[in-house]
Motif scaffolding. Structure first.
Motif, short mmCIF file in Angstrom:
data_model
loop_
_atom_site.label_atom_id
_atom_site.label_comp_id
_atom_site.label_asym_id
_atom_site.label_seq_id
_atom_site.Cartn_x
_atom_site.Cartn_y
_atom_site.Cartn_z
N HIS A 100 50.20 39.96 45.10
CA HIS A 100 50.22 38.70 44.36
C HIS A 100 49.26 38.75 43.19
O HIS A 100 49.57 38.29 42.08
CB HIS A 100 49.88 37.53 45.28
CG HIS A 100 50.77 37.39 46.46
ND1 HIS A 100 50.53 36.51 47.48
CD2 HIS A 100 51.93 38.02 46.77
CE1 HIS A 100 51.50 36.59 48.39
NE2 HIS A 100 52.35 37.52 47.98
N GLN A 144 50.74 40.65 40.36
CA GLN A 144 51.74 39.88 39.63
C GLN A 144 51.06 38.99 38.59
O GLN A 144 51.53 38.86 37.45
CB GLN A 144 52.55 39.00 40.60
CG GLN A 144 53.60 39.75 41.40
CD GLN A 144 54.32 38.84 42.38
OE1 GLN A 144 54.01 38.80 43.57
NE2 GLN A 144 55.29 38.10 41.90
N MET A 145 49.95 38.38 38.99
CA MET A 145 49.18 37.54 38.06
C MET A 145 48.59 38.37 36.93
O MET A 145 48.62 37.96 35.76
CB MET A 145 48.08 36.81 38.82
CG MET A 145 48.57 35.88 39.92
SD MET A 145 47.19 35.16 40.86
CE MET A 145 48.07 34.41 42.23
N GLY A 175 51.05 29.71 41.14
CA GLY A 175 50.22 30.38 42.13
C GLY A 175 48.84 30.70 41.60
O GLY A 175 47.84 30.54 42.31
N PRO A 234 53.40 34.37 45.34
CA PRO A 234 52.00 34.00 45.06
C PRO A 234 51.75 32.50 45.18
O PRO A 234 50.70 32.07 45.66
CB PRO A 234 51.79 34.49 43.63
CG PRO A 234 52.77 35.61 43.46
CD PRO A 234 53.97 35.17 44.23
N TYR A 235 52.71 31.69 44.74
CA TYR A 235 52.55 30.24 44.83
C TYR A 235 52.59 29.79 46.28
O TYR A 235 51.76 28.98 46.72
CB TYR A 235 53.63 29.55 44.01
CG TYR A 235 53.57 28.04 44.02
CD1 TYR A 235 52.39 27.36 43.69
CD2 TYR A 235 54.69 27.28 44.36
CE1 TYR A 235 52.34 25.97 43.71
CE2 TYR A 235 54.65 25.90 44.37
CZ TYR A 235 53.47 25.25 44.04
OH TYR A 235 53.41 23.87 44.05
N ASP A 279 58.29 33.47 36.13
CA ASP A 279 56.89 33.58 35.74
C ASP A 279 56.16 32.26 35.89
O ASP A 279 54.95 32.23 36.14
CB ASP A 279 56.78 34.07 34.29
CG ASP A 279 57.14 35.53 34.14
OD1 ASP A 279 57.07 36.27 35.15
OD2 ASP A 279 57.48 35.95 33.02
N VAL A 291 54.69 32.11 39.18
CA VAL A 291 53.46 32.89 39.26
C VAL A 291 52.30 32.12 38.64
O VAL A 291 51.18 32.12 39.17
CB VAL A 291 53.64 34.25 38.55
CG1 VAL A 291 52.34 35.05 38.58
CG2 VAL A 291 54.76 35.06 39.22
N GLU A 319 60.14 37.29 45.67
CA GLU A 319 58.86 37.86 45.26
C GLU A 319 58.16 37.02 44.20
O GLU A 319 56.94 36.86 44.23
CB GLU A 319 59.08 39.28 44.74
CG GLU A 319 57.81 39.99 44.32
CD GLU A 319 58.08 41.39 43.78
OE1 GLU A 319 57.11 42.12 43.51
OE2 GLU A 319 59.27 41.74 43.61
N HIS A 320 58.92 36.46 43.26
CA HIS A 320 58.28 35.73 42.17
C HIS A 320 57.62 34.44 42.65
O HIS A 320 56.69 33.94 42.00
CB HIS A 320 59.30 35.41 41.07
CG HIS A 320 60.40 34.49 41.49
ND1 HIS A 320 61.61 34.95 41.97
CD2 HIS A 320 60.48 33.13 41.53
CE1 HIS A 320 62.38 33.93 42.26
NE2 HIS A 320 61.72 32.81 42.01
#
Length: 343
Positions: A250, A253-254, A225, A92-93, A219, A222, A88-89
Motif C-alpha cells: 500500500h 502505491q502511494m 487511503g 490502501p483506503y 488513483d 489511493v 488492489e487500487h
C-alpha cells in the motif's frame, strides 16, 4: 526516519512490539537499538502502545474470539490488508479505514476527543475533516452525503470549495457527539468501499477531477487511503500512540502516485534530478524534470518520509535525506513536493 541503516527498521520494531520477531531478527535488531536512541525510543513507544491496547506483546486472540471484537491496535495490524471484495487500487483506503476505526474504538471518555491534533483541529474535528474529505469521491460514486448538502457554488475554485465545505462540515459535527461523527464517517467510507468501482479496476479507470486532481478514479481511492493514514498518524502522535505505516504494498502505491504527481508539477523543463525512494524490502528511482539533459543532482528519501513530506508533515529543509550535486535543483524537488500538500 532516514535512509541507510534505518531502512526496514519500522517493520522490525512493529513486529518486535507484537512479539513476532524471529530469533535471527531479534539478534540483528538488538545492536541497532543499543546504538540508536531514536529507534530505541520508537521501540519503547510501540511496546507501550501494544501493552495499553492489547495486553502483553505476543498475546494471542482466543480462537473463538470473533475478528470484529476487541478493536485493538494488534487486531488492526492483522486486518489492515483489504478484504478480498476490493481491488488492489482500493486496498490502501480499506486498510487505512480499518486502522483508524481500531484506534478510535479505544478512546474512552470525552478527554481524548478534545486533544489538539493538527491545524486548529482536535481528534473530533480531524474525523469530521475526513468525513468532508471523503465526500467528493463518495458523491462521484452516487453516494448521498452524511451531512447537510453543500452550499458551495458549483463553479467555485476547488481550494475555495474544499475549505468552505470542510468548515461547514466541522461546524455541523461540533454540535454532535464524537461517536456520531465517527459513525457517519465510517458509514460513508463503507459505502465508498462497497461501490462497484472499488472492486472493478475497469470501472475505476475513467479519469475524473476531484479536489483539483485529474486522475483515474482508481488513483483517487489511493489518495483517500493516503490522507486517512496521514490523519490516523496525526491522531496517534497527539495521543502518544505510535501508528505503524501502511503495509509495504500500500505504501508503494502511494509513493508511485505521489512521484507521478510530483513529476507533473515539476514539469518537463525543471533541472533534472535523479530521485530515489527506499524503504521496506524495495527501492525505486526516477529522473524528474528535463529528460534530455544531464542529471544535475541526486536525492534519496525514505518511503515513509517522502509520503510525510508530500502530506505536509515535513518542511523541505527538515525531511531526512541524502543529496548530492546541484543544491538548487534538489531543493526545487523538495519544495515542489511539499507544495503538493493540502491535508
Amino acid at each position: 526516519m532516514s535512509t541507510g541503516h534505518h531502512d526496514g527498521m519500522r517493520d522490525l520494531l512493529t513486529a518486535r512490539a507484537l512479539g513476532a520477531l524471529t530469533p535471527a531478527e531479534e539478534t540483528a535488531l538488538a545492536p541497532h537499538l543499543v546504538s540508536c536512541e531514536r529507534c530505541a525510543a520508537e521501540a519503547e513507544r510501540l511496546r507501550e502502545t501494544v501493552r495499553l491496547l492489547d495486553g502483553p506483546p505476543g498475546a494471542a486472540m482466543d480462537d473463538d474470539t470473533p475478528p470484529e471484537s476487541g478493536g485493538t491496535l494488534a487486531l488492526a495490524l492483522r486486518t489492515r490488508p483489504a478484504a478480498p471484495r476490493v481491488a488492489e487500487h482500493a486496498a490502501p483506503y480499506a486498510a487505512a479505514v480499518a486502522g483508524l476505526q481500531a484506534l478510535l474504538e479505544e478512546l474512552e471518555g470525552d478527554g481524548p476527543w478534545h486533544t489538539p491534533v493538527v491545524h486548529d483541529w482536535d481528534v473530533h474535528d480531524t474525523v469530521g475533516h475526513l468525513l468532508a474529505a471523503d465526500e467528493p469521491l463518495a458523491r462521484h460514486l452516487g453516494i448521498a452525503p452524511r451531512v447537510p448538502p453543500s452550499c458551495v457554488a458549483g463553479d467555485a475554485p476547488w481550494e475555495e470549495a474544499w475549505n468552505a465545505r470542510t468548515a461547514a462540515v466541522l461546524a455541523h459535527e461540533r454540535r454532535r457527539p464524537p461517536r456520531e461523527t465517527v459513525a457517519a464517517w465510517a458509514a460513508q467510507a463503507g459505502d465508498v468501499l462497497a461501490a462497484p468501482e472499488a472492486a472493478d479496476p475497469a470501472r475505476a479507470a475513467d479519469v475524473t477531477s476531484l479536489m483539483g486532481l485529474p486522475l483515474p478514479l482508481a488513483d483517487h481511492f489511493v489518495v483517500r487511503g493516503f490522507e486517512t493514514w496521514i490523519h490516523t498518524d496525526d491522531i496517534g502522535r497527539a495521543l502518544g500512540l505510535a501508528v505503524p505505516p501502511p503495509p509495504d504494498p500500500h505504501l508503494w502505491q502511494m509513493v508511485r502516485l505521489a512521484v507521478r504527481i510530483l513529476g507533473a508539477a515539476l514539469g518537463p523543463d525543471a533541472p533534472p534530478v535523479l530521485f530515489a525512494v527506499s524503504g521496506g524490502d524495495r527501492d525505486a528511482q526516477w529522473v524528474l524534470g528535463a529528460e534530455n539533459e544531464p542529471v544535475r543532482g541526486e536525492l534519496v528519501l525514505d518511503s515513509v518520509d517522502f509520503c510525510l513530506l508530500v502530506g505536509g508533515r515535513y518542511a523541505p529543509d527538515e525531511v531526512p535525506r541524502v543529496t548530492t550535486g546541484d543544491r538548487t535543483a534538489v531543493g526545487g524537488v523538495l519544495d515542489t513536493a511539499a507544495s503538493l500538500a493540502w491535508l
